[in-house]
Design a protein around this motif. Structure first.
Motif, PDB file in Angstrom:
ATOM      1  N   MET A   1      22.753  41.047  28.331  1.00  7.56           N
ATOM      2  CA  MET A   1      21.978  41.738  27.309  1.00  7.56           C
ATOM      3  C   MET A   1      22.911  42.684  26.572  1.00  7.56           C
ATOM      4  SD  MET A   1      18.346  42.254  29.334  1.00  7.56           S
ATOM      5  CE  MET A   1      17.364  42.582  27.878  1.00  7.56           C
ATOM      6  N   ALA A   2      22.377  43.461  25.645  1.00  6.38           N
ATOM      7  CA  ALA A   2      23.238  44.302  24.822  1.00  6.38           C
ATOM      8  C   ALA A   2      22.568  45.649  24.588  1.00  6.38           C
ATOM      9  CB  ALA A   2      23.520  43.612  23.483  1.00  6.38           C
ATOM     10  N   ASN A   3      23.370  46.602  24.110  1.00  7.11           N
ATOM     11  CA  ASN A   3      22.877  47.936  23.784  1.00  7.11           C
ATOM     12  C   ASN A   3      22.178  48.585  24.981  1.00  7.11           C
ATOM     13  OD1 ASN A   3      23.796  47.727  21.111  1.00  7.11           O
ATOM     14  ND2 ASN A   3      21.901  46.720  20.476  1.00  7.11           N
ATOM     15  N   GLU A   4      22.864  48.573  26.117  1.00  5.15           N
ATOM     16  CA  GLU A   4      22.292  49.148  27.326  1.00  5.15           C
ATOM     17  C   GLU A   4      22.528  50.655  27.363  1.00  5.15           C
ATOM     18  OE1 GLU A   4      24.616  46.764  27.282  1.00  5.15           O
ATOM     19  OE2 GLU A   4      23.838  44.969  28.280  1.00  5.15           O
ATOM     20  N   THR A   5      21.513  51.399  27.723  1.00  3.20           N
ATOM     21  CA  THR A   5      21.634  52.845  27.873  1.00  3.20           C
ATOM     22  C   THR A   5      20.904  53.270  29.139  1.00  3.20           C
ATOM     23  OG1 THR A   5      19.644  53.297  26.551  1.00  3.20           O
ATOM     24  CG2 THR A   5      21.769  53.241  25.386  1.00  3.20           C
ATOM     25  N   LEU A   6      21.325  54.386  29.697  1.00  8.73           N
ATOM     26  CA  LEU A   6      20.677  54.968  30.865  1.00  8.73           C
ATOM     27  C   LEU A   6      20.422  56.431  30.575  1.00  8.73           C
ATOM     28  CD1 LEU A   6      19.725  54.612  33.817  1.00  8.73           C
ATOM     29  CD2 LEU A   6      22.045  55.249  34.530  1.00  8.73           C
ATOM     30  N   ARG A   7      19.148  56.827  30.600  1.00 13.68           N
ATOM     31  CA  ARG A   7      18.772  58.210  30.317  1.00 13.68           C
ATOM     32  C   ARG A   7      17.943  58.763  31.464  1.00 13.68           C
ATOM     33  NH1 ARG A   7      15.131  58.900  25.879  1.00 13.68           N
ATOM     34  NH2 ARG A   7      14.215  56.907  26.507  1.00 13.68           N
ATOM     35  N   THR A   8      17.792  60.073  31.456  1.00 19.11           N
ATOM     36  CA  THR A   8      16.879  60.733  32.384  1.00 19.11           C
ATOM     37  C   THR A   8      15.717  61.289  31.587  1.00 19.11           C
ATOM     38  OG1 THR A   8      18.684  61.329  33.889  1.00 19.11           O
ATOM     39  CG2 THR A   8      16.622  62.548  34.114  1.00 19.11           C
ATOM     40  N   VAL A   9      14.506  60.874  31.938  1.00 15.33           N
ATOM     41  CA  VAL A   9      13.296  61.302  31.238  1.00 15.33           C
ATOM     42  C   VAL A   9      12.309  61.829  32.278  1.00 15.33           C
ATOM     43  CG1 VAL A   9      11.379  60.611  29.744  1.00 15.33           C
ATOM     44  CG2 VAL A   9      13.640  59.568  29.429  1.00 15.33           C
ATOM     45  N   GLU A  10      11.990  63.101  32.174  1.00 15.57           N
ATOM     46  CA  GLU A  10      11.045  63.746  33.098  1.00 15.57           C
ATOM     47  C   GLU A  10      11.443  63.502  34.551  1.00 15.57           C
ATOM     48  OE1 GLU A  10       7.164  62.431  32.029  1.00 15.57           O
ATOM     49  OE2 GLU A  10       7.108  63.574  30.153  1.00 15.57           O
ATOM     50  N   GLY A  11      12.748  63.613  34.806  1.00 17.05           N
ATOM     51  CA  GLY A  11      13.244  63.522  36.163  1.00 17.05           C
ATOM     52  C   GLY A  11      13.448  62.115  36.691  1.00 17.05           C
ATOM     53  N   ARG A  12      13.153  61.092  35.889  1.00 13.14           N
ATOM     54  CA  ARG A  12      13.328  59.701  36.324  1.00 13.14           C
ATOM     55  C   ARG A  12      14.368  59.024  35.438  1.00 13.14           C
ATOM     56  NH1 ARG A  12       8.204  56.289  37.716  1.00 13.14           N
ATOM     57  NH2 ARG A  12       9.505  55.764  39.537  1.00 13.14           N
ATOM     58  N   SER A  13      14.995  58.004  35.975  1.00 15.02           N
ATOM     59  CA  SER A  13      15.993  57.247  35.220  1.00 15.02           C
ATOM     60  C   SER A  13      15.307  56.156  34.413  1.00 15.02           C
ATOM     61  CB  SER A  13      17.018  56.621  36.167  1.00 15.02           C
ATOM     62  OG  SER A  13      17.767  57.613  36.817  1.00 15.02           O
ATOM     63  N   VAL A  14      15.777  55.972  33.179  1.00 22.08           N
ATOM     64  CA  VAL A  14      15.234  54.928  32.304  1.00 22.08           C
ATOM     65  C   VAL A  14      16.397  54.081  31.794  1.00 22.08           C
ATOM     66  CG1 VAL A  14      13.892  54.397  30.244  1.00 22.08           C
ATOM     67  CG2 VAL A  14      13.311  56.414  31.614  1.00 22.08           C
ATOM     68  N   LEU A  15      16.417  52.830  32.212  1.00 22.85           N
ATOM     69  CA  LEU A  15      17.403  51.865  31.742  1.00 22.85           C
ATOM     70  C   LEU A  15      16.795  51.084  30.582  1.00 22.85           C
ATOM     71  CD1 LEU A  15      20.078  50.235  32.104  1.00 22.85           C
ATOM     72  CD2 LEU A  15      18.803  48.769  33.691  1.00 22.85           C
ATOM     73  N   ARG A  16      17.498  51.081  29.445  1.00 16.22           N
ATOM     74  CA  ARG A  16      17.001  50.366  28.267  1.00 16.22           C
ATOM     75  C   ARG A  16      18.001  49.269  27.898  1.00 16.22           C
ATOM     76  NH1 ARG A  16      17.115  50.167  22.606  1.00 16.22           N
ATOM     77  NH2 ARG A  16      15.067  50.118  21.597  1.00 16.22           N
ATOM     78  N   MET A  17      17.472  48.051  27.695  1.00 19.41           N
ATOM     79  CA  MET A  17      18.309  46.904  27.394  1.00 19.41           C
ATOM     80  C   MET A  17      17.679  46.097  26.267  1.00 19.41           C
ATOM     81  SD  MET A  17      18.951  45.784  31.402  1.00 19.41           S
ATOM     82  CE  MET A  17      20.232  44.594  31.028  1.00 19.41           C
ATOM     83  N   GLU A  18      18.527  45.487  25.445  1.00 20.93           N
ATOM     84  CA  GLU A  18      18.053  44.692  24.318  1.00 20.93           C
ATOM     85  C   GLU A  18      18.636  43.287  24.377  1.00 20.93           C
ATOM     86  OE1 GLU A  18      19.078  46.538  20.648  1.00 20.93           O
ATOM     87  OE2 GLU A  18      17.968  48.391  21.052  1.00 20.93           O
ATOM     88  N   ARG A  19      17.864  42.327  23.836  1.00 17.14           N
ATOM     89  CA  ARG A  19      18.380  40.969  23.677  1.00 17.14           C
ATOM     90  C   ARG A  19      17.713  40.338  22.447  1.00 17.14           C
ATOM     91  NH1 ARG A  19      19.948  36.616  27.122  1.00 17.14           N
ATOM     92  NH2 ARG A  19      20.954  38.207  28.410  1.00 17.14           N
ATOM     93  N   ARG A  20      18.528  39.816  21.550  1.00 20.18           N
ATOM     94  CA  ARG A  20      18.002  39.062  20.403  1.00 20.18           C
ATOM     95  C   ARG A  20      17.714  37.636  20.841  1.00 20.18           C
ATOM     96  NH1 ARG A  20      17.854  41.073  15.437  1.00 20.18           N
ATOM     97  NH2 ARG A  20      18.872  43.060  15.043  1.00 20.18           N
ATOM     98  N   LEU A  21      16.513  37.160  20.541  1.00 20.43           N
ATOM     99  CA  LEU A  21      16.091  35.824  20.929  1.00 20.43           C
ATOM    100  C   LEU A  21      15.752  35.012  19.683  1.00 20.43           C
ATOM    101  CD1 LEU A  21      13.746  36.820  23.894  1.00 20.43           C
ATOM    102  CD2 LEU A  21      16.098  35.971  24.055  1.00 20.43           C
TER     103      LEU A  21
END
Length: 257
Positions: A1-21
């Motif tokens: 996948m692409a454009n992966e980010t890892l953030r902390t939101v309200e004390g939890r981890s959020v992994l965001r990933m994108e894929r063009r289909l």
């Protein structure tokens, strides 16, 4: 996948990933929500009620694998569900040649993010083959994909904290091999104060105490926690240990699983 980010939101981890289909959102939506299609690419078999508030049952190798709830159900745009307390949110956005698939995975174990990222990357590869009408033959990750996510998401960075007894440097890293395989790669460079194979190794140096711990992790490998205490400054230790742990991870790629 692409454009992966890892953030902390309200004390939890959020992994965001994108894929063009290269498929319309309606077709991708069916792959995301139809249990008969999910079974071909999703990490579990699923029984679900396709509505907000609906229940979900997960099954793995014929055994119960947790449960969840449908949080969002907006065909063919947003499908959000829970799985044993974690949140999976799939969003389909318009794109010229099909659609953009955006996955947001919310969880507590930040250092498991590379395992999640590499796993979802392979899952979406399988889904894309399903959408293309091709045989689904995805080789498992040998560890290289996992370790690319470690680097990409900054999971090989350590932390430093100043205490009354000096600086403490800490690294936590998910590895791709079990503790029994990792243990022979650990060496004591000082006076050993604890050796509990294959769980802990601690030794004293002139510039502080070093402790290696191998605990249960995500995926098929051990979780490594390394700390060095009693430092007058953390900078050199952070740089040195990061390089050494990167080297260790690379060496383990050639070790049996």
């Amino acid at each position: 996948m692409a454009n992966e980010t890892l953030r902390t939101v309200e004390g939890r981890s959020v992994l965001r990933m994108e894929r063009r289909l290269r498929h319309p959102a309606e077709k991708v939506w069916r792959a995301l929500t139809d249990p008969e299609q999910l079974v071909h690419w999703f990490p579990a078999s699923v029984r679900l009620q396709p509505r907000i508030g609906g229940t979900i049952e997960y099954w793995m190798d014929g055994e119960p694998g947790g449960d969840g709830e449908v949080l969002e159900f907006d065909p063919p745009h947003v499908f959000a569900i829970t799985w044993s307390g974690e949140v999976l949110r799939w969003e389909l956005l318009p794109a010229d040649d099909g659609c953009l698939l955006v996955l947001s995975h919310t969880f507590d174990d930040r250092y498991g993010a590379a395992s999640f990222g590499s796993g979802w990357s392979l899952c979406v590869d399988a889904m894309e083959l399903l959408l293309d009408g091709k045989p689904i033959d995805i080789a498992p990750d040998t560890g290289e994909l996992h370790d690319r996510f470690v680097e990409l998401l900054g999971l090989n960075d350590g932390s430093a904290e100043q205490t009354p007894d000096g600086w403490v440097v800490r690294f936590e890293r998910q590895l791709t091999r079990p503790a029994e395989t990792v243990w022979p790669h650990l060496t004591a460079e000082g006076t050993v104060t604890e050796r509990s194979e294959p769980k802990a190794l601690e030794y004293e140096q002139s510039d502080g105490r070093v402790r290696w711990e191998l605990t249960e992790g995500t995926g098929h490998g051990a979780r490594l926690i390394l700390t060095q205490t009693g430092l007058s400054s953390p900078d050199d230790a952070l740089e040195t240990w990061r390089g050494r742990l990167d080297t260790l991870a690379a060496e383990l790629l050639n070790a049996p699983r």
